[in-house]
Scaffold this motif. Structure first.
Motif, PDB file in Angstrom:
ATOM      1  N   ASP A 105       0.845  -1.500  -0.255  1.00  0.00           N
ATOM      2  CA  ASP A 105       0.192   0.640   0.319  1.00  0.00           C
ATOM      3  C   ASP A 105       0.875   1.077   0.261  1.00  0.00           C
ATOM      4  N   GLN A 106       2.450   1.639   0.986  1.00  0.00           N
ATOM      5  CA  GLN A 106       3.043   2.436   0.473  1.00  0.00           C
ATOM      6  C   GLN A 106       3.423   2.665  -0.258  1.00  0.00           C
ATOM      7  N   PHE A 107       4.150   1.487  -0.999  1.00  0.00           N
ATOM      8  CA  PHE A 107       4.565   1.598  -2.755  1.00  0.00           C
ATOM      9  C   PHE A 107       3.991   2.054  -3.629  1.00  0.00           C
ATOM     10  N   ASN A 108       2.240   1.946  -3.338  1.00  0.00           N
ATOM     11  CA  ASN A 108       1.500   1.954  -4.287  1.00  0.00           C
ATOM     12  C   ASN A 108       0.988   3.580  -4.154  1.00  0.00           C
ATOM     13  N   GLU A 109       0.714   4.237  -3.100  1.00  0.00           N
ATOM     14  CA  GLU A 109       0.816   5.549  -2.651  1.00  0.00           C
ATOM     15  C   GLU A 109       2.196   6.169  -3.462  1.00  0.00           C
ATOM     16  N   MET A 110       3.188   5.237  -2.907  1.00  0.00           N
ATOM     17  CA  MET A 110       4.397   6.427  -3.267  1.00  0.00           C
ATOM     18  C   MET A 110       4.598   6.669  -5.222  1.00  0.00           C
ATOM     19  N   PHE A 111       3.894   5.691  -5.975  1.00  0.00           N
ATOM     20  CA  PHE A 111       3.565   5.160  -7.020  1.00  0.00           C
ATOM     21  C   PHE A 111       3.183   6.370  -7.810  1.00  0.00           C
ATOM     22  N   LYS A 112       2.089   6.202  -7.205  1.00  0.00           N
ATOM     23  CA  LYS A 112       0.624   7.369  -7.494  1.00  0.00           C
ATOM     24  C   LYS A 112       1.072   8.656  -7.697  1.00  0.00           C
ATOM     25  N   VAL A 113       2.503   8.991  -6.673  1.00  0.00           N
ATOM     26  CA  VAL A 113       1.791  10.408  -6.354  1.00  0.00           C
ATOM     27  C   VAL A 113       3.445  10.672  -7.476  1.00  0.00           C
ATOM     28  N   ALA A 114       4.549  10.040  -8.037  1.00  0.00           N
ATOM     29  CA  ALA A 114       5.451   9.713  -8.452  1.00  0.00           C
ATOM     30  C   ALA A 114       4.721  10.245 -10.152  1.00  0.00           C
ATOM     31  N   MET A 115       4.014   9.055 -10.233  1.00  0.00           N
ATOM     32  CA  MET A 115       3.421   9.283 -11.752  1.00  0.00           C
ATOM     33  C   MET A 115       2.735  10.057 -11.628  1.00  0.00           C
ATOM     34  N   ALA A 116       2.063  10.516 -10.688  1.00  0.00           N
ATOM     35  CA  ALA A 116       1.364  11.984 -11.212  1.00  0.00           C
ATOM     36  C   ALA A 116       1.597  13.552 -11.444  1.00  0.00           C
ATOM     37  N   ALA A 117       3.095  13.139 -10.481  1.00  0.00           N
ATOM     38  CA  ALA A 117       3.855  14.370 -11.752  1.00  0.00           C
ATOM     39  C   ALA A 117       4.914  14.204 -12.835  1.00  0.00           C
TER      40      ALA A 117
END
Length: 81
Positions: free
Chosen positions: A4-16
């Motif tokens: 879940d932490q990885f998924n959240e970090m990935f979403k933030v990185a992908m949005a940027a």
């Protein structure tokens, strides 16, 4: 790190990353094709850029929904839809 932490970090990185693509930057080789798409109304742009220009997001990903819309507009321009 949990999934879940990885998924959240990935979403933030992908949005940027996608935010960097959502502007009108593009290569000069495609100028004629891009102008054709605009002139024929096949591409109309998204939310305006800060300077008021339509945001065509030329380098961003193309969804199936967007592709279907472009093809439909093209078919209408040809008079077959």
């Amino acid at each position: 790190m949990t999934q879940d932490q990885f998924n959240e970090m990935f979403k933030v990185a992908m949005a940027a990353y996608r935010a960097e693509l959502q502007d009108n930057d593009c290569g000069s080789y495609s100028a004629e094709g891009r102008q054709f798409m605009i002139d024929k109304g096949l591409m109309v742009g998204g939310n305006p850029l800060p300077n008021g220009e339509p945001n065509y997001m030329w380098q961003d990903f193309l969804t199936r929904e967007q592709f279907a819309t472009v093809l439909f507009r093209y078919a209408k321009a040809l008079g077959v839809a």
